[in-house]
Design a protein around this motif. Structure first.
Motif, PDB file in Angstrom:
ATOM      1  N   UNK A  43      -8.276  22.026  17.016  1.00 44.40           N
ATOM      2  CA  UNK A  43      -8.870  22.617  18.233  1.00 44.40           C
ATOM      3  C   UNK A  43      -8.351  21.811  19.377  1.00 44.40           C
ATOM      4  N   UNK A  44      -7.732  20.687  19.393  1.00 42.97           N
ATOM      5  CA  UNK A  44      -7.290  19.682  20.517  1.00 42.97           C
ATOM      6  C   UNK A  44      -6.069  20.434  21.041  1.00 42.97           C
ATOM      7  N   UNK A  91      -8.406  14.286  25.771  1.00 38.89           N
ATOM      8  CA  UNK A  91      -7.763  13.463  24.949  1.00 38.89           C
ATOM      9  C   UNK A  91      -6.266  13.075  24.706  1.00 38.89           C
ATOM     10  N   UNK A 142      -3.306  17.564  12.057  1.00 36.39           N
ATOM     11  CA  UNK A 142      -4.437  17.186  12.674  1.00 36.39           C
ATOM     12  C   UNK A 142      -5.413  17.879  11.640  1.00 36.39           C
ATOM     13  N   UNK A 143      -6.506  17.171  11.228  1.00 36.93           N
ATOM     14  CA  UNK A 143      -7.632  17.685  10.627  1.00 36.93           C
ATOM     15  C   UNK A 143      -8.214  18.736  11.327  1.00 36.93           C
ATOM     16  N   UNK A 144      -8.517  18.305  12.747  1.00 37.25           N
ATOM     17  CA  UNK A 144      -9.249  19.148  13.662  1.00 37.25           C
ATOM     18  C   UNK A 144      -8.235  19.791  14.701  1.00 37.25           C
ATOM     19  N   UNK A 168       5.484  10.263  20.198  1.00 41.37           N
ATOM     20  CA  UNK A 168       5.791  10.922  19.123  1.00 41.37           C
ATOM     21  C   UNK A 168       4.798  11.998  18.662  1.00 41.37           C
ATOM     22  N   UNK A 169       3.667  11.812  19.098  1.00 38.15           N
ATOM     23  CA  UNK A 169       2.522  12.965  19.133  1.00 38.15           C
ATOM     24  C   UNK A 169       3.110  14.342  19.522  1.00 38.15           C
ATOM     25  N   UNK A 203       5.266  15.853   9.149  1.00 37.33           N
ATOM     26  CA  UNK A 203       4.547  14.839   8.079  1.00 37.33           C
ATOM     27  C   UNK A 203       3.280  14.620   8.160  1.00 37.33           C
ATOM     28  N   UNK A 204       2.728  15.129   9.099  1.00 39.34           N
ATOM     29  CA  UNK A 204       1.223  15.085   9.455  1.00 39.34           C
ATOM     30  C   UNK A 204       0.563  16.466  10.034  1.00 39.34           C
ATOM     31  N   UNK A 224       5.386  15.245  16.703  1.00 34.74           N
ATOM     32  CA  UNK A 224       4.758  15.324  15.374  1.00 34.74           C
ATOM     33  C   UNK A 224       3.606  16.458  15.125  1.00 34.74           C
ATOM     34  N   UNK A 225       3.190  16.775  16.274  1.00 36.13           N
ATOM     35  CA  UNK A 225       2.244  17.872  16.118  1.00 36.13           C
ATOM     36  C   UNK A 225       2.666  19.120  16.947  1.00 36.13           C
ATOM     37  N   UNK A 251       8.283  11.489  13.066  1.00 37.79           N
ATOM     38  CA  UNK A 251       7.689  11.963  11.752  1.00 37.79           C
ATOM     39  C   UNK A 251       7.362  13.291  11.637  1.00 37.79           C
ATOM     40  N   UNK A 287      -3.363  10.696  23.740  1.00 35.83           N
ATOM     41  CA  UNK A 287      -2.097  10.759  22.770  1.00 35.83           C
ATOM     42  C   UNK A 287      -0.973  11.122  23.081  1.00 35.83           C
ATOM     43  N   UNK A 288      -0.516  11.697  24.129  1.00 36.55           N
ATOM     44  CA  UNK A 288       0.657  11.759  24.468  1.00 36.55           C
ATOM     45  C   UNK A 288       0.995  11.093  26.092  1.00 36.55           C
TER      46      UNK A 288
END
Lengths: 157, 421
Positions: free
Chosen positions: B278-279, B348, B274-276, B218-219, B271-272, B222-223, B268, B355-356
Motif C-alpha cells: 500500500x505504501x 515513510x 514489498x510484503x505490504x 535504490x528503493x 529481486x525484492x 528496486x520497487x 537489485x 525510504x527514498x
C-alpha cells in the motif's frame, strides 16, 4: 494493582526491545510485535501542535518486515552501532488484557571509529498483551524529543 | 572582501572542494546570496491563517519572524529579522504561535506584529530623570524587514531592493509549479528536521542531480517508484538557477529497466517485493499525471511530490559545515480521512527516515569528511554533457548542478571569464 507477572513481562519486553536493536537483531526485534500491530516514530514538535506527521509508520507487522528488509538490502545509511538506555517503566491499562508502558529512552549512536553521539531522546508509549508468560506488542509509539535528526534515521528506535 | 576562484573550466564542470569548507566563502554567501537579490522561501501562508499568527524561520543563517499582522496593524503578512533593536536578543523564541505584539524578554522592548518597534520601557526616564535621548527614532531603529511575496500561498522574502519581481525571479516555470502544488487549499500535516554535517551547497546540488536519484536511492529502482528509464527529465528557468526533476507514472517497462540497470553494482532490480504494497499505491492526482515532481528554487527551496507525499523543504545553513533540512508535509483541505492516512503512510518515503531520501544525509556527510583538507582538487560534473547548460528530456544528468554554480558565481562576483550562464 498491576500483577507481578505483568510487571515482569513488561520489564523483559522492554529489555529485549532495546537490546535486540542494539545487537542488530532487527528481525528478532520485529518478533516482539503482534501480527496486527502499529509502530510509529513521531517528533514531539508535531505532537505538541496536534499534527499527525510521522517519520516512520508501519501499521502492521508486514510493513515492519518491509522496513527491516529494506534496511538490510536496499537503503544506504550511516554505518553505526545503536545503544538504547530505557528508563523505569510506568505501567497502566489492563482493560481487555491490554497493558500500557510509558518509558523514557536515550539512544546513543557510535560510528565505526568509536565516536559516540546522542542520537535521540524521548519516550515510548507501548500497548502489549500477554501471550502465555511473554508480552506481545500491539502498538509502539516513539515520541522523540529530538526532532532534529542527526544525519538520518535508518534503524528503528 | 574580494576573492577569486581559479576555475578550471568555464562551464562549471569542475568545482574546487575548498568552496564547501571556507569560512570566508560562507560569510560572503550569507551576504551576497541570502541577503542579496534572491527570493528565499519563508513558510506557507496556511501556517499563519489568523491575524497575529507567526512562525519563526531562517533566511540563510539570519533568524526571521513571519507574521500575519493583527487587524490594528493592517492584517498583511510581514517578515522581519528576529533580533531586538536594542541588544540583539531574539525577540520571538517559540517556533510558532499567536501574539498581539512581540516583547523582547531582556528589557521588554515591544514590537508590533508587523515588526515595528513601538514600546521602550522607561523611555522618558523615571520621575523626569534618565530615559532615552529625546531624538531617539523608534521607527528607524526597528528590525530590518524583508519584502514578502505570496505565490499561491507559498511565502518568499528578500532583503534586497534589487531583487527582480517574484514572477520574473521564479519564471513562468517556477510560478506554474507553485500553482500546481497549491492549486487548492492545503492542510499542514507536520514537520521534520534533519541536521546534515555538510555544506549547504552539497544539499542544493543534490536537489539538482537527477543522476544520483535512482542509484543512491535504490528503493526507487528496486520497487519501481522511480527509474531513469521512466519518461521525464530536467527543466530549468532561463537563468538555470532553478530546476525541476520530474517523471511520469508507468512510462517504462520492467524490460526497459532491466536492460538499463543490468550490471550496475548494487542495484537489485526485481529481486525484492514489498510484503505490504500500500505504501506504493498511487493514483495520479494532478492533471499532468506526474508521480514525481521536485522543483527546486535558488537558494533555499524545494517543493516535492513523491506519489502522494507532498511537501516543501527549506535549506537552513548552520555554519560552513552543517545544514538543516526543514521539511513541511501537507495534504489538501478536502482530503478524506482515508486520503490523509495514505499521505501519512507515504511519509515513510520522505524525510530523515524516508525510504527514498535518507541516503542524502550520508552521501553529503561523506563528501564533507573526505574533502576537508583539499585546497586544489575539484569534483567532476559532466554527466549529461559539458559546455552550454540546457533542459534535457532524459534523467541521467547533473547539468542543473552546473546551472546552480553559474548563478552562484554571478551573485558572488566570481564568474569564470566567459563562463556559461
Amino acid at each position: 494493582m498491576i500483577p507481578a507477572e505483568v510487571r515482569h513481562a513488561a520489564a523483559d519486553l522492554m529489555a529485549e526491545y532495546g537490546l535486540r536493536i542494539d545487537e542488530d537483531r532487527l528481525e528478532d526485534w520485529v518478533e516482539l510485535f503482534d501480527e496486527a500491530c502499529d509502530y510509529k516514530v513521531v517528533i514531539r514538535e508535531n505532537v505538541e501542535q496536534g499534527l499527525p506527521n510521522v517519520l516512520m509508520w508501519c501499521d502492521n507487522k508486514n510493513m515492519l518486515r518491509d522496513r527491516i528488509a529494506s534496511y538490510r538490502d536496499v537503503n544506504e545509511y550511516n554505518l553505526h552501532w545503536d545503544r538504547h538506555v530505557i528508563g523505569p517503566l510506568r505501567l497502566g491499562g489492563g482493560a481487555d488484557g491490554v497493558w500500557t508502558i510509558e518509558a523514557a529512552y536515550t539512544l546513543v549512536q557510535t560510528d565505526l571509529e568509536g565516536v559516540s553521539r546522542l542520537f535521540s531522546a524521548g519516550r515510548y508509549l507501548v500497548e502489549f498483551v500477554l501471550a502465555g508468560a511473554a508480552a506481545r506488542i500491539r502498538s509502539a509509539k516513539v515520541i522523540a524529543d529530538t526532532g532534529l535528526i542527526p544525519t538520518l534515521l535508518a534503524t528503528p528506535i | 572582501m574580494t576573492f577569486e576562484i581559479r576555475w578550471e573550466r568555464d562551464d562549471y564542470s569542475r568545482i574546487p572542494f575548498h568552496l564547501y569548507h571556507d569560512e570566508e566563502v560562507y560569510a560572503l554567501e550569507m551576504e551576497r546570496i541570502f541577503r542579496g537579490p534572491c527570493w528565499s522561501y519563508l513558510c506557507l501562508e496556511a501556517e499563519i491563517p489568523n491575524p497575529g499568527d507567526y512562525r519563526t524561520t531562517w533566511v540563510g543563517d539570519t533568524p526571521v519572524v513571519v507574521s500575519r499582522a493583527t487587524a490594528e496593524a493592517g492584517g498583511a503578512i510581514h517578515a522581519f529579522v528576529n533580533r531586538c533593536a536594542h541588544r540583539g536578543a531574539q525577540i520571538v523564541r517559540k517556533t510558532h504561535g499567536n501574539a498581539a505584539e512581540h516583547v523582547c524578554i531582556y528589557h521588554r522592548w515591544c514590537y508590533r506584529t508587523d515588526g515595528e518597534l513601538i514600546g521602550i520601557p522607561f523611555r522618558r526616564g523615571l520621575k523626569g530623570e534618565g530615559g532615552m535621548p529625546k531624538d531617539f527614532d523608534m521607527a528607524a531603529a526597528s528590525p530590518q524587514r524583508l519584502k514578502v511575496a505570496n505565490v499561491s500561498g507559498m511565502l518568499f522574502g528578500t532583503f534586497s531592493d534589487d531583487a527582480e519581481p517574484i514572477e520574473d525571479y521564479l519564471g513562468e516555470f517556477g510560478t506554474g509549479m507553485v500553482r500546481r502544488f497549491f492549486h487548492k487549499p492545503i492542510r499542514i500535516l507536520g514537520y521534520s528536521r534533519q541536521l546534515i554535517r555538510g555544506n549547504w551547497k552539497l544539499y542544493a546540488e543534490n536537489l539538482r542531480d537527477t543522476y544520483h536519484a535512482s542509484l543512491l536511492h535504490e528503493f526507487f529502482v528496486t520497487y519501481g517508484v522511480d527509474r531513469a528509464t521512466q519518461k521525464g527529465g530536467v527543466k530549468m528557468d532561463a537563468r538555470h538557477r532553478h530546476n525541476m526533476n520530474h517523471a511520469y507514472t508507468a512510462t517504462d517497462t520492467q524490460a526497459d529497466a532491466q536492460a538499463a540497470y543490468a550490471g550496475t553494482a548494487g542495484v537489485k532490480l526485481d529481486r525484492m517485493r514489498l510484503t505490504d504494497t500500500k505504501l506504493l499505491q498511487h493514483t495520479p492526482e494532478f492533471a499532468d499525471r506526474m508521480n514525481l515532481a521536485a522543483p527546486t528554487f535558488f537558494p533555499n527551496a524545494l517543493l516535492i511530490q513523491i506519489n502522494h507525499s507532498l511537501g516543501t523543504r527549506q535549506i537552513r545553513p548552520k555554519g560552513v559545515d552543517a545544514v538543516e533540512v526543514f521539511q513541511t508535509l501537507f495534504g489538501f483541505a478536502d482530503d478524506t480521512e482515508e486520503q490523509t492516512r495514505h499521505r501519512l503512510i507515504s511519509a515513510n518515503l520522505v524525510g530523515p527516515a524516508g525510504f527514498v531520501s535518507m541516503e542524502d544525509g550520508e552521501a553529503i556527510e561523506i563528501i564533507q569528511k573526505a574533502t576537508r583538507n583539499e585546497r586544489q582538487a575539484t569534483n567532476i560534473i559532466e554527466m549529461g554533457g559539458r559546455g552550454a547548460i540546457s533542459d534535457l528530456a532524459h534523467r541521467v544528468t547533473e547539468t542543473p548542478v552546473r546551472g546552480f554554480w553559474s548563478y552562484w558565481s554571478e551573485l558572488m562576483g566570481v564568474e569564470a571569464p566567459g563562463g556559461v550562464r
